[in-house]
Motif scaffolding. Sequence first.
Motif, PDB file in Angstrom:
ATOM      1  N   VAL A   1      17.576   2.922  -2.858  1.00 32.06           N
ATOM      2  CA  VAL A   1      18.469   4.036  -3.173  1.00 32.06           C
ATOM      3  C   VAL A   1      17.722   5.056  -4.021  1.00 32.06           C
ATOM      4  O   VAL A   1      16.752   4.732  -4.714  1.00 32.06           O
TER       5      VAL A   1
ATOM      6  N   PHE B   1      16.119  -0.162   4.282  1.00 30.32           N
ATOM      7  CA  PHE B   1      17.558   0.093   4.298  1.00 30.32           C
ATOM      8  C   PHE B   1      18.247  -0.166   2.959  1.00 30.32           C
ATOM      9  O   PHE B   1      19.413   0.175   2.789  1.00 30.32           O
ATOM     10  N   ARG B   2      17.553  -0.777   2.006  1.00 32.59           N
ATOM     11  CA  ARG B   2      18.190  -1.138   0.737  1.00 32.59           C
ATOM     12  C   ARG B   2      17.919  -0.126  -0.375  1.00 32.59           C
ATOM     13  O   ARG B   2      18.730   0.031  -1.274  1.00 32.59           O
TER      14      ARG B   2
ATOM     15  N   ALA C   1      29.201   3.330   4.829  1.00 32.25           N
ATOM     16  CA  ALA C   1      27.935   2.614   4.784  1.00 32.25           C
ATOM     17  C   ALA C   1      27.592   2.046   6.155  1.00 32.25           C
ATOM     18  O   ALA C   1      28.459   1.858   7.009  1.00 32.25           O
ATOM     19  N   GLY C   2      26.314   1.753   6.347  1.00 28.07           N
ATOM     20  CA  GLY C   2      25.881   1.104   7.579  1.00 28.07           C
ATOM     21  C   GLY C   2      26.012   2.003   8.791  1.00 28.07           C
ATOM     22  O   GLY C   2      26.081   3.220   8.699  1.00 28.07           O
TER      23      GLY C   2
ATOM     24  N   GLY D   1      20.214   3.758   1.744  1.00 29.80           N
ATOM     25  CA  GLY D   1      20.436   2.696   0.776  1.00 29.80           C
ATOM     26  C   GLY D   1      21.803   2.047   0.900  1.00 29.80           C
ATOM     27  O   GLY D   1      22.619   2.403   1.746  1.00 29.80           O
ATOM     28  N   ASN D   2      22.050   1.082   0.026  1.00 27.79           N
ATOM     29  CA  ASN D   2      23.286   0.292   0.114  1.00 27.79           C
ATOM     30  C   ASN D   2      24.291   0.652  -0.978  1.00 27.79           C
ATOM     31  O   ASN D   2      25.222  -0.103  -1.240  1.00 27.79           O
ATOM     32  N   LYS D   3      24.116   1.817  -1.598  1.00 23.54           N
ATOM     33  CA  LYS D   3      25.072   2.283  -2.605  1.00 23.54           C
ATOM     34  C   LYS D   3      25.517   3.685  -2.223  1.00 23.54           C
ATOM     35  O   LYS D   3      24.693   4.599  -2.100  1.00 23.54           O
TER      36      LYS D   3
ATOM     37  N   ALA E   1      17.215   5.740   7.692  1.00 21.42           N
ATOM     38  CA  ALA E   1      17.346   5.832   6.239  1.00 21.42           C
ATOM     39  C   ALA E   1      16.287   6.745   5.645  1.00 21.42           C
ATOM     40  O   ALA E   1      16.586   7.615   4.810  1.00 21.42           O
TER      41      ALA E   1
END
Length: 454
Positions: A101, A98-99, A146-147, A131-133, A78
């Motif tokens: 953004v 990882f979260r 994602a991921g 990030g997660n967005k 990331a």
Amino acid sequence: MPKRFALALLLAITALLTSWQHASAADRPNLIFLLTDDQRWDALGCMGNPVIKTPNIDRLAKEGVVFENAFATTAICATSRASFITGQYARRHGIVDFRAVLSPEAFAQTFPAVLKANGYQTAFIGKWGVGNKLPADEYDYWKGFAGQGKYFVDGRAHMTKYLEGQTLEFLDTCTPEQPFCLQVSFKAAHCQDGPGWQFQHAEKYTDYYADDTIVAAETANDEHYQKLPKQLQGGESRVRWERRFDGDQMLQKNVKDYYRLLTGVDDFVGAMVAKLEEKKLADNTVIVFTSDHGFFLGEHGLAGKWLMYEESIRIPMIVFDPRLPKDQRGQRREELVLSIDVAPTLLTLAGIEPPSVMQGESLTSLVDGTPDSPWRTEFLYEHLFPHKTIPQSEGVRDTRWKYVFYPQSEPTLEQLFDLQEDPHEVTNLADDAQHAEKLKAMRGQLEQMRTSLQ
């Protein structure tokens, strides 16, 4: 205004705009940025690997420019991917887990956003990883996920082949009238996390390398693992080693599977270049090929990345520009170049001044052989990612020396390596009185870079 005159004026304006669009498209190259995952610098035929077969990427290298000393400024997915698109060190862009953004304001100064604002058609295909967005609305063509994703999904081609189909689909929409920037971020050659089959290649490659013998690295044994500082033993790097490289049979299978995944990427490159030629776009399309960071194949008794050893931080870097004169193709440059150099390079190729917030340097002067100022001789490495069993680290690497500092280790750990005399980083000189001055100097370099590069 008479109708006949108004019509003539409209036609003249349309012709002028059309000619400007054609001129600007011709002046601005198409840009393709290919980013593999976990591909160490020497996992290519053109980098001297005697086993792996990568003829299509090797052809880009032969006709382009190869950077022999390319590095990621951080070796985790990331954070590194954020550095590639922002041209910034982690301390500045702030993506250290990882979260997190990028804010809209920060994304607006990434290379894809700047290119789009300047008339480029932008496309993203593959693993986003920041990030997660997902920023789907920020691109003209979006096929990101994602991921980590999975190599095999019921009813679908292998992940790499699936990305190839999406890439060819996008290229079929492209015309010479508007320049484009395409980013393809592969899952390969990342493992499939967890136990079980680690490097899940397509069936096509099952017999590839079957008759080859992988020679284990000099430090890929228990003797060198035991030489590691206690603070670096155990943890996630050792857990993953036990899944992949514990014994020769396991090493042979997993290194070959790793190579099979990358040969799949090479086939992707061949198909992509063929499509560019079919669409008559090849002569004006620059391709940058690299990886988000390196990867241990058992060296020091470890797997994964994260740590500042060469296997973890050194990456391939190829810039293929078909517009280069023949006498400038096939260069192999020795300068230290970084992941953060990609963003300003792509913008400079497009004739756009990189935003001042970017900390990398454009590689264009090196590509065309006309550097107009002294190039960097050192860089900052930072691994600020919080994890219970992966130690945070920072360091400085120059053309000969490497200094690593582990701020949260107990007791505090420092490493000092003379890469000229000790290229495998076996002998830590940090406690050697004869190198006390060098240790002090590199501590100072780290502190100075920490402050100046925020």
